[in-house]
Design a protein around this motif. Structure first.
Motif, PDB file in Angstrom:
ATOM      1  N   LEU A  39      35.846  13.881-102.123  1.00 20.58           N
ATOM      2  CA  LEU A  39      36.795  14.932-101.754  1.00 20.58           C
ATOM      3  C   LEU A  39      36.156  15.918-100.767  1.00 20.58           C
ATOM      4  CD1 LEU A  39      39.539  16.290-102.132  1.00 20.58           C
ATOM      5  CD2 LEU A  39      38.557  17.513-104.087  1.00 20.58           C
ATOM      6  N   GLN A  40      34.893  16.281-101.005  1.00 25.66           N
ATOM      7  CA  GLN A  40      34.196  17.194-100.105  1.00 25.66           C
ATOM      8  C   GLN A  40      34.040  16.581 -98.714  1.00 25.66           C
ATOM      9  OE1 GLN A  40      30.242  18.268-101.289  1.00 25.66           O
ATOM     10  NE2 GLN A  40      30.232  20.076 -99.990  1.00 25.66           N
ATOM     11  N   ARG A  41      33.719  15.280 -98.631  1.00 19.69           N
ATOM     12  CA  ARG A  41      33.597  14.615 -97.323  1.00 19.69           C
ATOM     13  C   ARG A  41      34.936  14.600 -96.597  1.00 19.69           C
ATOM     14  NH1 ARG A  41      30.736  10.844-100.259  1.00 19.69           N
ATOM     15  NH2 ARG A  41      32.447   9.360-100.061  1.00 19.69           N
ATOM     16  N   GLN A  42      36.015  14.358 -97.342  1.00 16.21           N
ATOM     17  CA  GLN A  42      37.336  14.360 -96.715  1.00 16.21           C
ATOM     18  C   GLN A  42      37.696  15.742 -96.189  1.00 16.21           C
ATOM     19  OE1 GLN A  42      39.909  12.777 -99.762  1.00 16.21           O
ATOM     20  NE2 GLN A  42      39.801  10.694 -98.916  1.00 16.21           N
ATOM     21  N   MET A  43      37.401  16.782 -96.961  1.00 19.38           N
ATOM     22  CA  MET A  43      37.703  18.147 -96.522  1.00 19.38           C
ATOM     23  C   MET A  43      36.869  18.506 -95.292  1.00 19.38           C
ATOM     24  SD  MET A  43      40.109  19.278 -98.393  1.00 19.38           S
ATOM     25  CE  MET A  43      40.105  21.037 -98.241  1.00 19.38           C
ATOM     26  N   SER A  44      35.589  18.097 -95.272  1.00 20.10           N
ATOM     27  CA  SER A  44      34.734  18.367 -94.120  1.00 20.10           C
ATOM     28  C   SER A  44      35.268  17.702 -92.871  1.00 20.10           C
ATOM     29  CB  SER A  44      33.308  17.878 -94.375  1.00 20.10           C
ATOM     30  OG  SER A  44      32.616  18.809 -95.134  1.00 20.10           O
ATOM     31  N   SER A  45      35.703  16.446 -92.995  1.00 23.64           N
ATOM     32  CA  SER A  45      36.225  15.755 -91.812  1.00 23.64           C
ATOM     33  C   SER A  45      37.550  16.362 -91.374  1.00 23.64           C
ATOM     34  CB  SER A  45      36.368  14.261 -92.084  1.00 23.64           C
ATOM     35  OG  SER A  45      37.393  14.019 -93.015  1.00 23.64           O
ATOM     36  N   LEU A  46      38.338  16.843 -92.325  1.00 24.32           N
ATOM     37  CA  LEU A  46      39.613  17.474 -91.986  1.00 24.32           C
ATOM     38  C   LEU A  46      39.413  18.751 -91.185  1.00 24.32           C
ATOM     39  CD1 LEU A  46      42.730  17.560 -92.374  1.00 24.32           C
ATOM     40  CD2 LEU A  46      42.302  18.878 -94.449  1.00 24.32           C
ATOM     41  N   PHE A  47      38.440  19.554 -91.581  1.00 22.83           N
ATOM     42  CA  PHE A  47      38.189  20.823 -90.905  1.00 22.83           C
ATOM     43  C   PHE A  47      37.093  20.737 -89.867  1.00 22.83           C
ATOM     44  CE2 PHE A  47      40.144  22.194 -94.922  1.00 22.83           C
ATOM     45  CZ  PHE A  47      41.250  22.831 -94.383  1.00 22.83           C
ATOM     46  N   GLY A  48      36.604  19.550 -89.582  1.00 25.70           N
ATOM     47  CA  GLY A  48      35.624  19.355 -88.530  1.00 25.70           C
ATOM     48  C   GLY A  48      34.216  19.787 -88.870  1.00 25.70           C
ATOM     49  N   GLY A  49      33.955  20.153 -90.104  1.00 23.93           N
ATOM     50  CA  GLY A  49      32.612  20.542 -90.507  1.00 23.93           C
ATOM     51  C   GLY A  49      32.108  21.802 -89.820  1.00 23.93           C
ATOM     52  N   PHE A  50      33.010  22.751 -89.513  1.00 22.53           N
ATOM     53  CA  PHE A  50      32.613  23.968 -88.818  1.00 22.53           C
ATOM     54  C   PHE A  50      31.804  24.867 -89.725  1.00 22.53           C
ATOM     55  CE2 PHE A  50      36.762  23.034 -86.693  1.00 22.53           C
ATOM     56  CZ  PHE A  50      36.224  22.646 -85.500  1.00 22.53           C
ATOM     57  N   PRO A  51      30.662  25.378 -89.248  1.00 20.09           N
ATOM     58  CA  PRO A  51      29.946  26.377 -90.042  1.00 20.09           C
ATOM     59  C   PRO A  51      30.761  27.665 -90.070  1.00 20.09           C
ATOM     60  CG  PRO A  51      28.801  25.912 -87.972  1.00 20.09           C
ATOM     61  CD  PRO A  51      29.992  25.012 -88.028  1.00 20.09           C
ATOM     62  N   THR A  52      30.715  28.389 -91.166  1.00 20.89           N
ATOM     63  CA  THR A  52      31.553  29.570 -91.306  1.00 20.89           C
ATOM     64  C   THR A  52      31.100  30.733 -90.432  1.00 20.89           C
ATOM     65  OG1 THR A  52      30.253  30.306 -93.190  1.00 20.89           O
ATOM     66  CG2 THR A  52      32.237  29.003 -93.650  1.00 20.89           C
ATOM     67  N   SER A  53      29.842  30.757 -89.993  1.00 16.14           N
ATOM     68  CA  SER A  53      29.378  31.897 -89.212  1.00 16.14           C
ATOM     69  C   SER A  53      29.646  31.749 -87.720  1.00 16.14           C
ATOM     70  CB  SER A  53      27.887  32.124 -89.449  1.00 16.14           C
ATOM     71  OG  SER A  53      27.155  31.038 -88.963  1.00 16.14           O
ATOM     72  N   LEU A  54      30.102  30.604 -87.271  1.00 20.71           N
ATOM     73  CA  LEU A  54      30.411  30.401 -85.863  1.00 20.71           C
ATOM     74  C   LEU A  54      31.913  30.233 -85.716  1.00 20.71           C
ATOM     75  CD1 LEU A  54      27.652  27.836 -84.861  1.00 20.71           C
ATOM     76  CD2 LEU A  54      27.629  30.294 -84.547  1.00 20.71           C
ATOM     77  N   ARG A  55      32.484  30.939 -84.775  1.00 16.72           N
ATOM     78  CA  ARG A  55      33.929  30.873 -84.572  1.00 16.72           C
ATOM     79  C   ARG A  55      34.220  30.560 -83.118  1.00 16.72           C
ATOM     80  NH1 ARG A  55      34.887  36.434 -87.847  1.00 16.72           N
ATOM     81  NH2 ARG A  55      33.985  35.684 -89.759  1.00 16.72           N
ATOM     82  N   SER A  56      35.226  29.760 -82.879  1.00 12.32           N
ATOM     83  CA  SER A  56      35.559  29.361 -81.524  1.00 12.32           C
ATOM     84  C   SER A  56      37.069  29.404 -81.356  1.00 12.32           C
ATOM     85  CB  SER A  56      35.045  27.949 -81.265  1.00 12.32           C
ATOM     86  OG  SER A  56      35.451  27.520 -79.995  1.00 12.32           O
ATOM     87  N   THR A  57      37.526  29.806 -80.172  1.00 10.47           N
ATOM     88  CA  THR A  57      38.957  29.832 -79.925  1.00 10.47           C
ATOM     89  C   THR A  57      39.418  28.659 -79.082  1.00 10.47           C
ATOM     90  OG1 THR A  57      38.638  31.247 -77.999  1.00 10.47           O
ATOM     91  CG2 THR A  57      39.100  32.339 -80.094  1.00 10.47           C
TER      92      THR A  57
END
Length: 146
Positions: A17-35
C-alpha cells in the motif's frame, strides 16, 4: 468471536500500500515544493554545523530574471528561463523536448535553526549556490562537566 479479519501477511500488505501511494504521489519529499511538473531547477539540500546549503542546477539563466527570497521558513527560488537556442529551424518537426523554458518557482522548507538574516546566494557555472546560516543557539557546542 470477532468479525475482524487480519491478513496473515499484514506487513507485506502495508508495504504494498505504501509503494502504491508513493507512486501515486510521485514520491515527492515534503520539504520541497514545485508549481510545475518539470520541477526546474533540480536542487540538492544539505547541512553543515554552520549552515544549510542549497545547490540549484539552473543552467542558462539570466540572473536579472532570478529571485531568491525567504518568508515564514520557506526559501523560494523563482525566475524565467528563455533561450533562443532551444528553437528548431523553421519547418523542422519536433520529436522530443527535454529542456525546460519559461517561468518557474521552487520552494524549500527550511529547518527551524535557519537564520533568515544570514543568507548568501551566488550563481556560478549554471548553479545557484545558496547558503543559509544557522542560529547561534542551534549550533553544536561542548559542555564542560563539573
Amino acid at each position: 468471536m470477532s468479525d475482524v479479519f487480519i491478513a496473515p501477511n499484514l506487513f507485506g500488505e502495508l508495504d504494498r500500500l505504501q509503494r502504491q501511494m508513493s507512486s501515486l504521489f510521485g514520491g515527492f519529499p515534503t520539504s520541497l515544493r514545485s508549481t510545475r511538473v518539470g520541477k526546474f531547477p533540480q536542487v540538492n539540500v544539505g547541512s553543515t554545523d554552520e549552515s544549510i546549503e542549497i545547490v540549484a542546477f539552473a543552467p542558462g539563466l539570466d540572473i536579472s530574471k532570478l529571485d531568491v527570497s525567504i518568508e515564514k521558513g520557506l526559501l523560494t527560488i523563482s525566475g524565467q528561463r528563455d533561450t533562443e537556442y532551444d528553437r528548431l529551424p523553421e519547418g523542422a518537426r519536433q520529436y522530443a523536448q527535454e529542456r525546460f523554458t519559461g517561468s518557474f518557482r521552487r520552494a524549500i522548507e527550511l529547518p527551524q535553526q535557519a537564520d533568515p538574516d544570514k543568507v548568501q546566494a551566488k550563481y556560478v557555472n549554471g548553479c545557484l549556490l545558496i547558503s543559509v546560516g544557522k542560529r547561534e543557539t542551534s549550533k553544536p557546542r561542548s559542555i564542560t562537566v563539573q
